[in-house]
Write a protein that holds these residues in place. Structure first.
Motif, PDB file in Angstrom:
ATOM      1  N   GLU A  77      35.876  38.300  39.490  1.00 53.86           N
ATOM      2  CA  GLU A  77      37.157  37.601  39.363  1.00 53.86           C
ATOM      3  C   GLU A  77      37.462  36.780  40.606  1.00 53.86           C
ATOM      4  O   GLU A  77      37.942  35.649  40.512  1.00 53.86           O
ATOM      5  N   ARG A  78      37.172  37.335  41.779  1.00 53.43           N
ATOM      6  CA  ARG A  78      37.400  36.609  43.021  1.00 53.43           C
ATOM      7  C   ARG A  78      36.525  35.357  43.079  1.00 53.43           C
ATOM      8  O   ARG A  78      36.980  34.281  43.449  1.00 53.43           O
ATOM      9  N   ARG A 124      37.972  32.768  40.729  1.00 55.96           N
ATOM     10  CA  ARG A 124      39.174  32.143  41.300  1.00 55.96           C
ATOM     11  C   ARG A 124      38.792  31.087  42.343  1.00 55.96           C
ATOM     12  O   ARG A 124      39.386  30.024  42.403  1.00 55.96           O
ATOM     13  N   LYS A 125      37.774  31.391  43.165  1.00 54.18           N
ATOM     14  CA  LYS A 125      37.313  30.428  44.169  1.00 54.18           C
ATOM     15  C   LYS A 125      36.735  29.193  43.504  1.00 54.18           C
ATOM     16  O   LYS A 125      36.996  28.068  43.932  1.00 54.18           O
ATOM     17  N   ALA A 146      39.580  27.143  42.074  1.00 56.88           N
ATOM     18  CA  ALA A 146      40.303  26.434  43.143  1.00 56.88           C
ATOM     19  C   ALA A 146      39.487  25.240  43.637  1.00 56.88           C
ATOM     20  O   ALA A 146      40.036  24.152  43.876  1.00 56.88           O
TER      21      ALA A 146
END
Length: 145
Positions: free
Chosen positions: A125-126, A129-130, A133
């Motif tokens: 998930e991280r 998200r990166k 972005a």
């Protein structure tokens, strides 16, 4: 054939950690051994601090004692996601629910936590998200001003 609590704790795939009012570990199943790396002999009678990262301890104990005092928790039905410590000192991401077991006075005497390792999912998930972005920043940089 009736399944005993001990049999259940042995066969369940999720870690089960039971602690008393003071946060002393009173039950630690084989899945908890695999997840955290502590044997039952090392964990039983120890404080939950063995699996709580130092920076999380004040917040943890504040919520823990509040729950034991009031008998109320939202984590009986909602997942709590937090970092946790393994025996080797590494940190993992866990998700768990809790159940409060009352004593003779009907006040909580024990907390049962059913815990699952969420480290891989949290990392995925991280990373997503990166990537999102970065993609949004790319789109923003290409927009006419």
């Amino acid at each position: 054939m009736a399944l005993t609590l001990e049999q259940f704790l042995t066969v369940i795939g999720d870690a089960v950690v039971i602690s008393d009012v003071s946060g002393t570990i009173t039950a630690w199943n084989p899945a908890a051994e695999r997840l955290f790396g502590f044997t039952a002999g090392e964990a039983l009678g120890a404080s939950l601090d063995i699996i709580i990262p130092e920076r999380q301890r004040q917040r943890h104990w504040s919520g823990y004692y509040q729950t034991m005092h009031t008998g109320m928790t939202k984590y009986g039905t909602s997942l709590l996601q937090v970092p946790a410590l393994k025996r080797d000192g590494s940190t993992i991401s866990i998700a768990f629910t809790v159940a409060l077991l009352p004593g003779e006075d009907s006040k909580p005497a024990l907390i049962v936590a059913v815990i699952r390792d969420e480290t891989a999912r949290f990392s995925e998930e991280r990373a997503l998200r990166k990537r999102l972005a970065a993609a949004e920043a790319e789109v923003q940089s290409q927009s006419p001003s």
